[in-house]
Enzyme design. Structure first.
Site, PDB file in Angstrom:
ATOM      1  N   LYS A   1      -6.796  -4.776  -3.135  1.00 12.11           N
ATOM      2  CA  LYS A   1      -7.381  -5.503  -2.000  1.00 12.11           C
ATOM      3  C   LYS A   1      -8.415  -4.630  -1.292  1.00 12.11           C
ATOM      4  CE  LYS A   1      -3.558  -4.336   1.184  1.00 12.11           C
ATOM      5  NZ  LYS A   1      -4.309  -3.545   2.146  1.00 12.11           N
TER       6      LYS A   1
ATOM      7  N   ASP B   1       0.784  -1.249   0.000  1.00 14.72           N
ATOM      8  CA  ASP B   1       0.000   0.000   0.000  1.00 14.72           C
ATOM      9  C   ASP B   1       0.813   1.296   0.000  1.00 14.72           C
ATOM     10  OD1 ASP B   1      -1.916  -1.920   0.208  1.00 14.72           O
ATOM     11  OD2 ASP B   1      -2.796  -1.223   2.069  1.00 14.72           O
TER      12      ASP B   1
ATOM     13  N   CYS C   1      -2.021  -2.520   7.689  1.00 13.29           N
ATOM     14  CA  CYS C   1      -2.041  -3.415   6.520  1.00 13.29           C
ATOM     15  C   CYS C   1      -0.828  -4.334   6.438  1.00 13.29           C
ATOM     16  CB  CYS C   1      -2.207  -2.596   5.252  1.00 13.29           C
ATOM     17  SG  CYS C   1      -3.863  -1.873   5.155  1.00 13.29           S
TER      18      CYS C   1
HETATM   19  N1  TIU Z   1      -2.539   0.389   4.269  1.00  8.63           N
HETATM   20  C1  TIU Z   1      -2.995   0.588   5.498  1.00  8.63           C
HETATM   21  O1  TIU Z   1      -2.301   0.372   6.485  1.00  8.63           O
HETATM   22  N2  TIU Z   1      -4.281   1.130   5.623  1.00  8.63           N
HETATM   23  C2  TIU Z   1      -4.689   1.917   6.669  1.00  8.63           C
HETATM   24  O2  TIU Z   1      -5.848   2.331   6.730  1.00  8.63           O
HETATM   25  N3  TIU Z   1      -3.737   2.220   7.606  1.00  8.63           N
HETATM   26  C3  TIU Z   1      -3.846   3.071   8.652  1.00  8.63           C
HETATM   27  O3  TIU Z   1      -2.927   3.124   9.461  1.00  8.63           O
HETATM   28  N4  TIU Z   1      -4.919   3.845   8.763  1.00  8.63           N
END
Ligand code: TIU
Length: 227
Positions: free
Chosen positions: A133, A28, A166
């Site tokens: 995802k 991500d 994530c």
């Molecule tokens: N990619 C991921 O970690 N999504 C989140 O929403 N992370 C947060 O820390 N908010």
């Protein structure tokens, strides 16, 4: 390169890297989380700690590409009609911008929008895998496990954001499916530095209950040595 090589300084003990059955997975690193104006900032977070890891992630990625290793990028993203986004997820956190709302980089966390793209520095190459995802974990609602099995991959080298959300969720999902997981400590970040440190500890506790960690330098050093 030898097939099996030990990363001696990994925590909590040496990681037996099997280079030919390992994939690099970058979680991500998308504009919505890393750049100002995206979802991360709309949740009230400061994005600088996430921006700080981009050069390290890029360095490891460049090296792994030179070795022609398998690269997987993930993006947390939803369909434009939000049919894959639970109402509970959309409403959670009282953000200034909700998933699907229009922000400075297009609709938040929606596939194809500018903010949903991986940051320019890490743009996927055409031969690399991109997994969209709908959840925090990379295995939920995706074909990732089937793909990795078909390619004979049983080790995953993790980088990306955020460490405790994530990245950790994906590592736990991978661990439960039988993958050996190594997280590169300086190639992952959280909006909350103390959460990152706690996550590194909880991953490696109890004899690597979720997996291993090491620095990107230790990882690259071991690969170089085995050329
Ligand atoms: N990619 C991921 O970690 N999504 C989140 O929403 N992370 C947060 O820390 N908010």
């Amino acid at each position: 390169m030898n097939n099996l090589t030990l990363i001696e300084n990994a925590k909590p003990f040496g990681f037996p890297l099997s280079i030919h059955s390992a994939a690099l997975i970058i979680i991500d690193m998308q504009r919505d989380f890393v750049e100002p104006g995206g979802f991360g900032e709309s949740l009230g977070n400061r994005v600088q700690p996430l921006q700080d890891i981009i050069p390290v992630v890029k360095h490891v990625l460049t090296y792994w590409r030179q070795k022609e290793g398998l690269v997987i990028h993930t993006r947390e993203s939803h369909l434009a009609d939000l049919s894959d986004c639970p109402v509970s997820k959309r409403d959670r956190g009282n953000p200034t911008l909700r998933i699907g709302d229009s922000g400075p980089m297009g609709r938040i966390l929606i596939r194809g929008e500018a903010g949903n793209a991986i940051v320019d520095e890490l743009t996927p190459l055409h031969n690399e895998v991109v997994i969209d995802k709908p959840g925090k974990g990379a295995f939920y609602g995706t074909d990732l496990h089937r793909l990795l099995q078909s390619l004979g991959i049983d080790q995953l080298i993790f980088m990306g954001v955020t460490t405790e959300v994530c990245v950790q969720t994906s590592m736990r999902e991978a661990n439960d499916r039988g993958y050996e997981c190594l997280l590169l400590e300086d190639a992952t970040a959280s909006y909350f530095p103390h959460f990152k440190l706690a996550t590194l500890d909880m991953i490696t506790a109890q004899g690597a209950i979720v997996g291993w960690t090491c620095t990107s330098e230790e990882f690259l050093k071991v690969i170089e040595k085995n050329e």
